[in-house]
Scaffold this active site. Structure first.
Site, mmCIF file in Angstrom:
data_model
loop_
_atom_site.group_PDB
_atom_site.id
_atom_site.type_symbol
_atom_site.label_atom_id
_atom_site.label_comp_id
_atom_site.label_asym_id
_atom_site.label_seq_id
_atom_site.Cartn_x
_atom_site.Cartn_y
_atom_site.Cartn_z
ATOM 1 N N ASP A 52 0.813 -1.220 0.000
ATOM 2 C CA ASP A 52 0.000 0.000 0.000
ATOM 3 C C ASP A 52 0.847 1.272 0.000
ATOM 4 O O ASP A 52 0.456 2.287 -0.589
ATOM 5 C CB ASP A 52 -0.951 0.014 1.206
ATOM 6 C CG ASP A 52 -2.190 -0.835 0.930
ATOM 7 O OD1 ASP A 52 -2.180 -1.574 -0.077
ATOM 8 O OD2 ASP A 52 -3.145 -0.756 1.713
ATOM 9 N N ASN A 100 -4.765 -2.055 -4.257
ATOM 10 C CA ASN A 100 -6.002 -2.150 -3.482
ATOM 11 C C ASN A 100 -5.902 -1.241 -2.261
ATOM 12 O O ASN A 100 -6.425 -1.545 -1.199
ATOM 13 C CB ASN A 100 -6.233 -3.614 -3.060
ATOM 14 C CG ASN A 100 -7.671 -3.851 -2.610
ATOM 15 O OD1 ASN A 100 -8.519 -2.978 -2.735
ATOM 16 N ND2 ASN A 100 -7.930 -5.025 -2.074
ATOM 17 N N ASP A 333 -10.813 -2.161 12.095
ATOM 18 C CA ASP A 333 -9.841 -3.141 11.592
ATOM 19 C C ASP A 333 -9.406 -4.108 12.686
ATOM 20 O O ASP A 333 -9.401 -5.325 12.505
ATOM 21 C CB ASP A 333 -8.616 -2.432 11.003
ATOM 22 C CG ASP A 333 -8.922 -1.852 9.629
ATOM 23 O OD1 ASP A 333 -10.087 -1.969 9.190
ATOM 24 O OD2 ASP A 333 -8.005 -1.291 9.002
ATOM 25 N N GLU A 361 -11.131 -4.633 1.931
ATOM 26 C CA GLU A 361 -10.367 -5.400 0.951
ATOM 27 C C GLU A 361 -11.198 -6.561 0.377
ATOM 28 O O GLU A 361 -11.065 -6.951 -0.766
ATOM 29 C CB GLU A 361 -9.083 -5.933 1.577
ATOM 30 C CG GLU A 361 -7.971 -4.894 1.679
ATOM 31 C CD GLU A 361 -8.091 -3.949 2.859
ATOM 32 O OE1 GLU A 361 -9.200 -3.826 3.429
ATOM 33 O OE2 GLU A 361 -7.083 -3.301 3.206
ATOM 34 N N HIS A 408 -5.143 -9.053 3.736
ATOM 35 C CA HIS A 408 -4.088 -9.237 4.732
ATOM 36 C C HIS A 408 -4.617 -9.540 6.124
ATOM 37 O O HIS A 408 -4.094 -10.395 6.829
ATOM 38 C CB HIS A 408 -3.209 -7.981 4.758
ATOM 39 C CG HIS A 408 -3.963 -6.686 4.969
ATOM 40 N ND1 HIS A 408 -3.470 -5.666 5.709
ATOM 41 C CD2 HIS A 408 -5.184 -6.268 4.544
ATOM 42 C CE1 HIS A 408 -4.332 -4.657 5.716
ATOM 43 N NE2 HIS A 408 -5.373 -5.013 5.014
ATOM 44 N N ARG A 409 -5.668 -8.829 6.522
ATOM 45 C CA ARG A 409 -6.136 -8.995 7.911
ATOM 46 C C ARG A 409 -6.786 -10.359 8.131
ATOM 47 O O ARG A 409 -6.694 -10.922 9.220
ATOM 48 C CB ARG A 409 -7.096 -7.877 8.301
ATOM 49 C CG ARG A 409 -6.437 -6.536 8.247
ATOM 50 C CD ARG A 409 -6.949 -5.526 9.229
ATOM 51 N NE ARG A 409 -6.262 -4.278 8.971
ATOM 52 C CZ ARG A 409 -5.019 -4.017 9.347
ATOM 53 N NH1 ARG A 409 -4.332 -4.912 10.040
ATOM 54 N NH2 ARG A 409 -4.444 -2.886 9.030
ATOM 55 N N LYS A 436 0.366 -6.464 2.049
ATOM 56 C CA LYS A 436 -0.324 -5.177 1.985
ATOM 57 C C LYS A 436 0.136 -4.246 3.114
ATOM 58 O O LYS A 436 0.294 -3.048 2.902
ATOM 59 C CB LYS A 436 -1.830 -5.397 2.069
ATOM 60 C CG LYS A 436 -2.652 -4.173 1.771
ATOM 61 C CD LYS A 436 -4.091 -4.554 1.533
ATOM 62 C CE LYS A 436 -4.815 -3.504 0.711
ATOM 63 N NZ LYS A 436 -5.130 -2.298 1.445
#
Ligand code: DC
Length: 678
Positions: A52, A100, A333, A361, A408-409, A436
């Protein structure tokens, strides 16, 4: 970074130690843009290096910004509010690819739209499904020219020249993404010739992210007047000025995985180590990031958290964790991490007010539901909530292969399921999606985690000389993301070091050879082998070195001295070990042992081709005779003779390419895993 198709995390028992986390994504991308827009040079320290931030950096360079890496600091020379794309004329259009990264797409759209023209902003397909209509509507109100190049309301966008009218309040929706407001707040000071008023329509979500924005604007000299969370005023004459130096805090959302780790992992099932806890460096109690409030939620669930200005320390407190019912709007998040902590809770947990998860995402509510159910949890999913009941007992946990949807998360959260009480491995699909925001996430996690004893997988490979076992083993290790032990190299090094020490390679000298061996500093660095910092990779690969290795490998004391050293290679997440007695003496419990059985004729031909390619003249018949003689010697020798382990699977690779052999071995490996076919 793991670039494999999947990463199998073996069951983990505990975790202790200290981790330093990468910089905050939210702060990094905001700071980059502000530094690019302002007057003067800004030196940014500890910037996040990830997908990112890379797309943001590339875009800023395309806008004409000068950015120089100077050691660990990044020097950004601001554009002073003027665009300057290299080589551009009035009519050219510069395409910007933003992957993204919402933190790049939204603020850049606003900044370029007010500065004016000549850009096309797009990203990966998922980016083109993430809403931006509310921001475009707000920008159009003030006279910006923005066209949709695909679906209305979504990127890609083309940005033209504006005719600005800033006298009316600008209305922007706040209930889909707070990034729309952030984007306006960071762009409008560029044109604040008069007071500019922004009115938020609807309930503003994710407010802590707006606080980060306001905090960083202040660092760049712009004060915004705030009337509740409804009206924001940028005062006439506002101007970005560089703060000179700026340090980026570690990412508080990334910290959530390690806070959870500290709460879950220590001393689980009696295997863990003492009360060491997990120390997190780089972010602490005074963080400007809203996700630091995750710590309160983790405490509510039972974590013991201490904190200082730049650190957190987390230990397990209440166990099992306490179920939680929480409004997550302020920690959108980090709250995903609570969903996985809920697997270890004493009842049903409910995460509320998380509608924004659906436009991140991936649709994160759906993705969490899928993964949690696969693990055996009972999950109810609503438009804006998630309710999670953990598996009833260890027997109700299921071995799961977790799809990560390029998010990613999702990948990072679900790694915490490897601490399950059923001691099942967890497969994370496409682990490189963590690039990311946290490319080294899994390495960091594994560096502080303890496996359940005996549960680190090992795959052993053996076979006669020139059967290609080394090549095959290295390739299999690469495909699984496992460590690789080339045990033959240890005998080669021993022989080399003994010779360097002036010892004849005779059994009478074995005690002295072992003495030499004990003093050696052997390190494997990628494909290089270092002996006391000297690269010996080539020196140990000669025919002579092989012959000498063969001699010392027949000395019982030498073999004995290498046993523990070889076992020390069994590290998370797994090991592929190649060599004579790997499946019998060193790792008898290895779940898969492969023994290659290519014919002598075929091996001779391969070796022949290799040597000819290297320009070494040889006669095929002689090579064949040598190989046959060596096979005979190797199979009949008293010490560690060449023979398959009893439970080894035989693979005749005479007619197979390396790729075909690798796929067969991986199929066998897959057959041993509990996840089913992929
Ligand atoms: O696999 P290689 O050619 O690098 O092995 C060098 C020598 O060491 C060869 O003679 C086999 C021997 N060896 C052994 O006895 N035990 C092992 N685990 C590995 C190799």
């Amino acid at each position: 970074m793991f670039t494999t198709e999947f990463l199998d995390l073996p069951p983990l028992a505990g975790a202790t130690g200290s981790v330093t986390l990468p910089g905050s994504k939210s702060i990094s991308n905001r700071v980059l843009l502000l530094a690019a827009l302002c007057d003067g040079v800004t030196c940014i320290h500890d910037l996040l290096d990830s997908d990112d931030t890379r797309v943001m950096l590339t875009a800023l360079r395309q806008m004409g910004c000068r950015i120089v890496q100077n050691g660990t600091e990044l020097q950004v020379t601001g554009l002073g509010g003027k665009l300057n794309p290299p080589g551009s004329g009035a009519t050219t259009v510069t395409p910007l690819f933003l992957g993204n990264a919402g933190t790049a797409m939204r603020p850049l759209t606003a900044a370029l739209a007010v500065l004016g023209g000549g850009f096309e902003l797009g990203g990966v397909p998922r980016m083109h499904e993430r809403p931006i209509g509310d921001l475009v509507d707000a920008l159009r109100q003030l006279g910006c020219t923005i066209d949709y190049l695909g679906n209305a309301g979504f990127p890609p966008l083309r940005i033209g020249r504006p005719t600005l009218n800033l006298s009316e309040p600008i209305r922007v929706r706040g209930d889909v993404s707070s990034q729309f407001l952030t984007a306006l707040l960071m762009a409008l000071p560029l044109v604040a010739r008069e007071n500019i008023v922004i009115d938020v329509v609807g309930e503003l979500i994710s407010r802590p992210y707006i606080e980060i924005t306001l905090n960083l604007l202040a660092r760049f000299g712009v004060m915004v007047e705030r009337d509740g969370w409804q009206r924001f005023t940028i005062t006439a004459g506002s101007k970005f000025t560089s703060p000179g130096h700026l340090h980026v805090e570690a990412d508080a959302s990334s910290a959530s995985y390690f806070v959870a780790l500290g709460a879950i992992a220590i001393g689980m099932h009696g295997h863990g180590a003492g009360d060491g806890g997990i120390t997190i460096q780089g972010v602490g109690a005074d963080s400007i990031q809203g996700d630091i409030r995750f710590v309160d939620a983790a405490r509510d669930m039972g974590a013991r958290v201490e904190s200082g200005p730049n650190w957190l320390k987390v230990r397990r407190g209440v166990w099992p964790l306490r179920a939680i019912d929480i409004d997550c709007n302020h920690i959108p998040d980090a709250a995903m991490t609570l969903a996985v902590m809920a697997l270890y809770a004493d009842g049903t947990s409910t995460l509320r007010n998380i509608a924004s998860w659906r436009v991140k995402e991936t649709d994160r509510i759906a993705a969490m539901t899928t993964g949690l159910r696969k693990l055996g949890a009972t999950v109810e999913e609503g438009a804006d909530f998630l309710q999670i009941t953990p598996p009833q007992s260890p027997a109700h946990w299921k071995p799961a292969s977790i799809p990560t949807y390029d998010d990613h998360r999702i990948a990072m959260c679900f790694s915490l399921a490897a601490f399950n009480p059923a001691e099942l491995p967890v497969r994370i699909e496409d682990p490189q999606c963590v690039a990311k925001t946290f490319p080294e996430y899994f390495e960091t996690l594994l560096s502080v985690s303890h496996p359940v004893p005996g549960k680190i997988p090992v795959l052993c490979m053996d076979g006669p000389t020139a059967s290609g076992k080394g090549t095959l083993a290295a390739a299999v290790a690469a495909r699984l993301g496992y460590h690789f032990l080339d045990s033959g190299s240890l005998y080669r090094i021993t022989a080399l070091a003994a010779a360097q020490a002036g010892l004849a390679l005779e059994i009478a000298n074995q005690e002295r050879i072992v003495d030499v061996l004990r003093t050696l500093d052997i390190r494997f660095q990628g494909s290089k082998i270092l002996l006391s910092d000297v690269d010996v990779s080539d020196a140990i690969r000669t025919e002579e070195a092989g012959l000498n290795a063969s001699k010392v490998s027949a000395f019982p004391m030498v073999r004995e001295a290498l046993v523990e050293f070889q076992r020390s290679f069994r590290k998370l997440p797994g090991l592929v070990a190649d060599g004579r007695d790997m499946g019998t003496v060193i790792f008898p419990d290895a779940p898969l042992k492969v023994f290659l059985t290519a014919s002598a004729a075929c091996r001779a031909e391969r070796r022949y081709k290799q040597l000819i390619l290297k320009g070494i003249p040889v006669i095929l018949d002689n090579l064949l005779a040598d190989l046959e003689a060596r096979d005979a010697r190797d199979t009949t020798r008293m010490i560690a003779p060449l023979k398959p382990a009893e439970d080894a699977k035989l693979l005749d690779n005479s007619e197979l390419t390396v790729e075909q052999s690798v796929n067969i071995v991986l199929d066998w490996w897959q057959g041993k895993q509990p996840f089913g076919k992929i």
